[in-house]
Write an enzyme that holds these catalytic residues in place. Structure first.
Site, PDB file in Angstrom:
ATOM      1  N   GLN A   1       0.039  -2.269 -77.749  1.00 36.48           N
ATOM      2  CA  GLN A   1       1.261  -2.041 -76.973  1.00 36.48           C
ATOM      3  C   GLN A   1       2.365  -2.945 -77.505  1.00 36.48           C
ATOM      4  O   GLN A   1       3.493  -2.889 -77.043  1.00 36.48           O
ATOM      5  CB  GLN A   1       1.015  -2.366 -75.500  1.00 36.48           C
ATOM      6  CG  GLN A   1      -0.046  -1.493 -74.849  1.00 36.48           C
ATOM      7  CD  GLN A   1      -0.498  -2.052 -73.501  1.00 36.48           C
ATOM      8  OE1 GLN A   1       0.173  -1.884 -72.496  1.00 36.48           O
ATOM      9  NE2 GLN A   1      -1.625  -2.732 -73.492  1.00 36.48           N
TER      10      GLN A   1
ATOM     11  N   HIS B   1       4.079   1.517 -78.574  1.00 33.14           N
ATOM     12  CA  HIS B   1       5.450   1.277 -78.096  1.00 33.14           C
ATOM     13  C   HIS B   1       6.442   1.006 -79.225  1.00 33.14           C
ATOM     14  O   HIS B   1       7.527   0.494 -78.983  1.00 33.14           O
ATOM     15  CB  HIS B   1       5.444   0.121 -77.084  1.00 33.14           C
ATOM     16  CG  HIS B   1       4.673   0.427 -75.836  1.00 33.14           C
ATOM     17  ND1 HIS B   1       4.177  -0.514 -74.976  1.00 33.14           N
ATOM     18  CD2 HIS B   1       4.315   1.635 -75.299  1.00 33.14           C
ATOM     19  CE1 HIS B   1       3.544   0.074 -73.968  1.00 33.14           C
ATOM     20  NE2 HIS B   1       3.607   1.367 -74.150  1.00 33.14           N
TER      21      HIS B   1
ATOM     22  N   CYS C   1      28.304   4.064 -90.379  1.00 29.60           N
ATOM     23  CA  CYS C   1      28.976   5.262 -89.874  1.00 29.60           C
ATOM     24  C   CYS C   1      29.580   5.031 -88.491  1.00 29.60           C
ATOM     25  O   CYS C   1      30.221   5.925 -87.930  1.00 29.60           O
ATOM     26  CB  CYS C   1      28.012   6.442 -89.825  1.00 29.60           C
ATOM     27  SG  CYS C   1      26.873   6.372 -88.438  1.00 29.60           S
TER      28      CYS C   1
HETATM   29  P1  NAD Z   1       1.620  -8.111 -69.975  1.00 21.75           P
HETATM   30  O1  NAD Z   1       2.655  -9.146 -70.194  1.00 21.75           O
HETATM   31  O2  NAD Z   1       1.772  -7.171 -68.829  1.00 21.75           O
HETATM   32  O3  NAD Z   1       0.214  -8.819 -69.781  1.00 21.75           O
HETATM   33  C1  NAD Z   1      -0.264  -9.747 -70.678  1.00 21.75           C
HETATM   34  C2  NAD Z   1      -1.671 -10.118 -70.241  1.00 21.75           C
HETATM   35  O4  NAD Z   1      -2.228 -10.928 -71.255  1.00 21.75           O
HETATM   36  C3  NAD Z   1      -1.731 -10.914 -68.936  1.00 21.75           C
HETATM   37  O5  NAD Z   1      -2.722 -10.342 -68.108  1.00 21.75           O
HETATM   38  C4  NAD Z   1      -2.148 -12.325 -69.379  1.00 21.75           C
HETATM   39  O6  NAD Z   1      -3.026 -12.945 -68.460  1.00 21.75           O
HETATM   40  C5  NAD Z   1      -2.859 -12.052 -70.670  1.00 21.75           C
HETATM   41  N1  NAD Z   1      -2.757 -13.113 -71.664  1.00 21.75           N
HETATM   42  C6  NAD Z   1      -1.681 -13.857 -72.005  1.00 21.75           C
HETATM   43  N2  NAD Z   1      -1.961 -14.671 -73.031  1.00 21.75           N
HETATM   44  C7  NAD Z   1      -3.275 -14.444 -73.337  1.00 21.75           C
HETATM   45  C8  NAD Z   1      -4.157 -14.963 -74.296  1.00 21.75           C
HETATM   46  N3  NAD Z   1      -3.791 -15.898 -75.166  1.00 21.75           N
HETATM   47  N4  NAD Z   1      -5.440 -14.490 -74.325  1.00 21.75           N
HETATM   48  C9  NAD Z   1      -5.848 -13.539 -73.433  1.00 21.75           C
HETATM   49  N5  NAD Z   1      -5.053 -13.019 -72.492  1.00 21.75           N
HETATM   50  C10 NAD Z   1      -3.779 -13.444 -72.449  1.00 21.75           C
HETATM   51  O7  NAD Z   1       1.461  -7.333 -71.319  1.00 21.75           O
HETATM   52  P2  NAD Z   1       1.105  -5.818 -71.597  1.00 21.75           P
HETATM   53  O8  NAD Z   1      -0.052  -5.424 -70.759  1.00 21.75           O
HETATM   54  O9  NAD Z   1       0.998  -5.704 -73.057  1.00 21.75           O
HETATM   55  O10 NAD Z   1       2.366  -4.985 -71.095  1.00 21.75           O
HETATM   56  C11 NAD Z   1       3.671  -5.424 -71.303  1.00 21.75           C
HETATM   57  C12 NAD Z   1       4.563  -4.540 -72.162  1.00 21.75           C
HETATM   58  O11 NAD Z   1       5.494  -5.396 -72.778  1.00 21.75           O
HETATM   59  C13 NAD Z   1       3.871  -3.845 -73.276  1.00 21.75           C
HETATM   60  O12 NAD Z   1       4.207  -2.529 -73.161  1.00 21.75           O
HETATM   61  C14 NAD Z   1       4.466  -4.414 -74.572  1.00 21.75           C
HETATM   62  O13 NAD Z   1       5.015  -3.362 -75.339  1.00 21.75           O
HETATM   63  C15 NAD Z   1       5.621  -5.253 -74.170  1.00 21.75           C
HETATM   64  N6  NAD Z   1       5.681  -6.619 -74.769  1.00 21.75           N
HETATM   65  C16 NAD Z   1       5.373  -6.800 -76.071  1.00 21.75           C
HETATM   66  C17 NAD Z   1       5.405  -8.075 -76.624  1.00 21.75           C
HETATM   67  C18 NAD Z   1       5.030  -8.231 -78.077  1.00 21.75           C
HETATM   68  O14 NAD Z   1       5.233  -7.320 -78.853  1.00 21.75           O
HETATM   69  N7  NAD Z   1       4.463  -9.371 -78.477  1.00 21.75           N
HETATM   70  C19 NAD Z   1       5.762  -9.172 -75.851  1.00 21.75           C
HETATM   71  C20 NAD Z   1       6.102  -8.950 -74.506  1.00 21.75           C
HETATM   72  C21 NAD Z   1       6.047  -7.656 -73.972  1.00 21.75           C
END
Ligand code: NAD
Length: 243
Positions: free
Chosen positions: A102, A120, A151
Site C-alpha cells: 500500500q 496505491h 504546457c
Molecule cells: P497505517 O498507518 O494505517 O498503519 C500502519 C500500521 O503499521 C499500524 O498498525 C502500526 O501499528 C504498524 N507499524 C508501524 N510501524 C511498524 C513497524 N516498524 N513494524 C510493524 N508494524 C508497524 O498504514 P496502512 O495500513 O498502510 O494504511 C495507510 C495508507 O497510507 C496506505 O494506503 C498507504 O498508501 C499510505 N501511506 C504510505 C506511506 C508510505 O508510502 N511509506 C506512509 C504513510 C501512509
C-alpha cells in the site's frame, strides 16, 4: 523466539509466498505511518490526511495539497530497512513470489524487489494533468508551490488519492497472487484502509502470518501473530540464513 523459528520453517517449506504490507514497513526507514502514536494522524493540520489527500481537495486546493504532500509524503533520502532488504533477498532466492504494498515510497524496488504490486501508486511517478507527460520525483522536488508542466498543466503524483479507484489490473493481479499463496505474510498495516485490507479475504491457505506493532481487526484470523517491529523481525530470519 519461538515465533521466529516457526516463521523461518514456514518460509522454508512454502512453495508460494506472498507479502502484503503497509506504511508500518517503512517507519523504520524514517517515514511516518498514518495511525501510530507518532504517525500523521497525531500531528496538527487544518484537515485530516484523508481530506487533504483526496481527489476533491486536490482539485479545489492544489496549493494546500502540495504543501502537505511536499512536507509529509516525500522522503527522497529514505533508505530500505531490514524488512525491504529481507523481502528482496527472498525474491532473489526464489522464496517469495510477490510483494503487494500500500506504500507509495518505492523502497521495495530500491532494496531490489522486482515483482512489486503498488496498490496505491508511487511518488516517483507524476503525470501532467493536461498533456500526460511523465515527470520524475526530481522535477517535483526542484519545483515550488504547485508543480507545473511546460504546457501549463498541473503535475499530479501517480498516487491513488482518497475517492479515486485503484488500478483494476493491479488489483486482479494482487488477488491472484493471494489466492495462490501457501504462505501469506502481512505486516506493517492497520488493515483499516479498503479495498486494500479486504485482500486478505482471498487467502485460502492455513499459514497467515501477521507482523504488526498494534492490534488489527484481522488478528483473530492469523495462524501466527508476531507483535514487533517488522524490520527487526524479518532481519532475524535473514541473519540466520534461512531467507
Ligand atoms: P497505517 O498507518 O494505517 O498503519 C500502519 C500500521 O503499521 C499500524 O498498525 C502500526 O501499528 C504498524 N507499524 C508501524 N510501524 C511498524 C513497524 N516498524 N513494524 C510493524 N508494524 C508497524 O498504514 P496502512 O495500513 O498502510 O494504511 C495507510 C495508507 O497510507 C496506505 O494506503 C498507504 O498508501 C499510505 N501511506 C504510505 C506511506 C508510505 O508510502 N511509506 C506512509 C504513510 C501512509
Amino acid at each position: 523466539m519461538q515465533e521466529i523459528e516457526t516463521l523461518k520453517r514456514w518460509v522454508a517449506e512454502s512453495r508460494y509466498t506472498v507479502f502484503f504490507g503497509g506504511a508500518g514497513v517503512s517507519t523504520e526507514s524514517g517515514i511516518p505511518d498514518f495511525r501510530s502514536v507518532d504517525g500523521l494522524y497525531h500531528q496538527k493540520y487544518d484537515a485530516p490526511p484523508e481530506t487533504i489527500l483526496s481527489h476533491s481537495y486536490f482539485s479545489r486546493h492544489p496549493d494546500r495539497f502540495f504543501r502537505f504532500y511536499r512536507e509529509k509524503m516525500l522522503y527522497p533520502d529514505a533508505l530500505p530497512n531490514g524488512a525491504h532488504e529481507t523481502l528482496a533477498e527472498m525474491e532473489k532466492q526464489g522464496r517469495l513470489q510477490a510483494v503487494i504494498t500500500q506504500n507509495i515510497d518505492g523502497l521495495h524496488q530500491k532494496a531490489g524487489s522486482k515483482n512489486v504490486l503498488e496498490l496505491h501508486g508511487s511518488v516517483l511517478r507524476n503525470y501532467c494533468t493536461k498533456c500526460r507527460r511523465f515527470a520524475g520525483l526530481k522535477e517535483i522536488m526542484a519545483s515550488e508551490g504547485i508543480p507545473r508542466c511546460r504546457c501549463g498543466g498541473i503535475l499530479k503524483p501517480d498516487v491513488v488519492l482518497y475517492e479515486e479507484a485503484l488500478d483494476q489490473q493491479t488489483m486482479y493481479s494482487a488477488v491472484d497472487h493471494i489466492r495462490r499463496a501457501e504462505l501469506l505474510i502481512v505486516g506493517g498495516t492497520s488493515l483499516a484502509v479498503y479495498p486494500a485490507a479486504g485482500l486478505i479475504d482471498y487467502y485460502q491457505g492455513n499459514r497467515l502470518v501477521l507482523i504488526n506493532l498494534a492490534p488489527t481487526p484481522y488478528d483473530h484470523r492469523a495462524d501466527l501473530l508476531i507483535a514487533g517491529k517488522i524490520g527487526q523481525v524479518l532481519s532475524q530470519i535473514r541473519r540466520d540464513g534461512n531467507a
